[in-house]
Design a protein around this motif. Sequence first.
Motif, short mmCIF file in Angstrom:
data_model
loop_
_atom_site.label_atom_id
_atom_site.label_comp_id
_atom_site.label_asym_id
_atom_site.label_seq_id
_atom_site.Cartn_x
_atom_site.Cartn_y
_atom_site.Cartn_z
N PHE A 177 -34.64 15.20 -25.54
CA PHE A 177 -33.95 15.26 -24.25
C PHE A 177 -34.24 14.00 -23.42
O PHE A 177 -33.36 13.47 -22.74
CB PHE A 177 -34.36 16.51 -23.48
N ALA A 178 -35.50 13.54 -23.48
CA ALA A 178 -35.86 12.33 -22.73
C ALA A 178 -35.09 11.13 -23.24
O ALA A 178 -34.58 10.31 -22.47
CB ALA A 178 -37.37 12.09 -22.82
N ALA A 179 -35.00 10.99 -24.57
CA ALA A 179 -34.25 9.87 -25.15
C ALA A 179 -32.78 9.95 -24.77
O ALA A 179 -32.14 8.92 -24.47
CB ALA A 179 -34.40 9.89 -26.68
N LEU A 180 -32.24 11.16 -24.74
CA LEU A 180 -30.84 11.32 -24.35
C LEU A 180 -30.63 10.93 -22.89
O LEU A 180 -29.60 10.33 -22.54
CB LEU A 180 -30.40 12.77 -24.58
N CYS A 181 -31.60 11.24 -22.04
CA CYS A 181 -31.50 10.84 -20.63
C CYS A 181 -31.47 9.32 -20.50
O CYS A 181 -30.75 8.78 -19.64
CB CYS A 181 -32.67 11.42 -19.84
N VAL A 182 -32.26 8.63 -21.33
CA VAL A 182 -32.26 7.16 -21.30
C VAL A 182 -30.87 6.64 -21.68
O VAL A 182 -30.31 5.76 -21.02
CB VAL A 182 -33.32 6.59 -22.26
N VAL A 183 -30.31 7.19 -22.75
CA VAL A 183 -28.98 6.75 -23.20
C VAL A 183 -27.94 7.03 -22.13
O VAL A 183 -27.07 6.19 -21.84
CB VAL A 183 -28.61 7.47 -24.52
N MET A 184 -28.01 8.21 -21.51
CA MET A 184 -27.02 8.56 -20.48
C MET A 184 -27.18 7.69 -19.23
O MET A 184 -26.20 7.41 -18.54
CB MET A 184 -27.15 10.04 -20.12
N SER A 185 -28.40 7.27 -18.95
CA SER A 185 -28.62 6.37 -17.81
C SER A 185 -27.92 5.04 -18.05
O SER A 185 -27.30 4.48 -17.14
CB SER A 185 -30.12 6.13 -17.61
N LEU A 186 -28.03 4.53 -19.27
CA LEU A 186 -27.32 3.29 -19.61
C LEU A 186 -25.81 3.50 -19.56
O LEU A 186 -25.06 2.60 -19.15
CB LEU A 186 -27.74 2.83 -21.01
N ALA A 187 -25.37 4.69 -19.94
CA ALA A 187 -23.94 5.00 -19.88
C ALA A 187 -23.46 5.03 -18.43
O ALA A 187 -22.29 4.70 -18.15
CB ALA A 187 -23.66 6.35 -20.55
N MET A 188 -24.33 5.41 -17.49
CA MET A 188 -23.96 5.39 -16.08
C MET A 188 -23.63 3.97 -15.63
O MET A 188 -22.67 3.75 -14.90
CB MET A 188 -25.09 5.98 -15.22
#
Length: 210
Positions: free
Chosen positions: A148-159
């Motif tokens: 979940f933490a790794a996914l949050c990092v990816v989604m932050s970059l997507a923002m």
Amino acid sequence: MTDTEQSGPSGSTADGDADGPQKLEALFNELAAAADGTSITLGEILDALEKRSFGPLLLLPTLVSIMPVIGMLPGVTWAMSGLTLLISLHFLANSRRLWLPQRVRRFEVSADAFRRGVDWVRPWLRRVDQVIEPRFHILFDWPWTMGFAALCVVMSLAMFAASIVPGGVVVPALGIIIMAAGLTVRDGLVLVLGAIASASALWAVWLIVG
């Protein structure tokens, strides 16, 4: 909160009282109460979340980025995307201290605008509080939290990527908001739904920026 102690990816904190589920509406009521002057800095808002888990810390910037009153202010979307990325990296690294550059902590918004933003989101938070509850606790243990933490990092970059299109940041931000709500209330089902929403959002961002 340059050196505020924070939780590990499991959502636990050094303060046992801060480890339990938290109502989303009550959390943002606390933040609105902290905005008692003419303006409020990001550092002051984060200080109000001292000793909380990473759930509220992720929820704050992503919600602010989509609030119509605040999110439309110049630079807010990029600032909130950057803050979300920093918090996500701390989450992934299992860091117990959240470090932020002073320039980021000094980022300032009108206290009135912040309170109006909380007023705008409060009815939605109240509805969410009625349907989510602590469950599937196994998802708050390693190695699930790493995913979940790794996914949050990816989604932050997507923002960042989606922000080149007006209103585009809403798409990836919603995925993080759902996961952050699950972390805050410790609802594993909501965490999974947030991960599914994030996967869909990544495809949407690809279409937006592609």
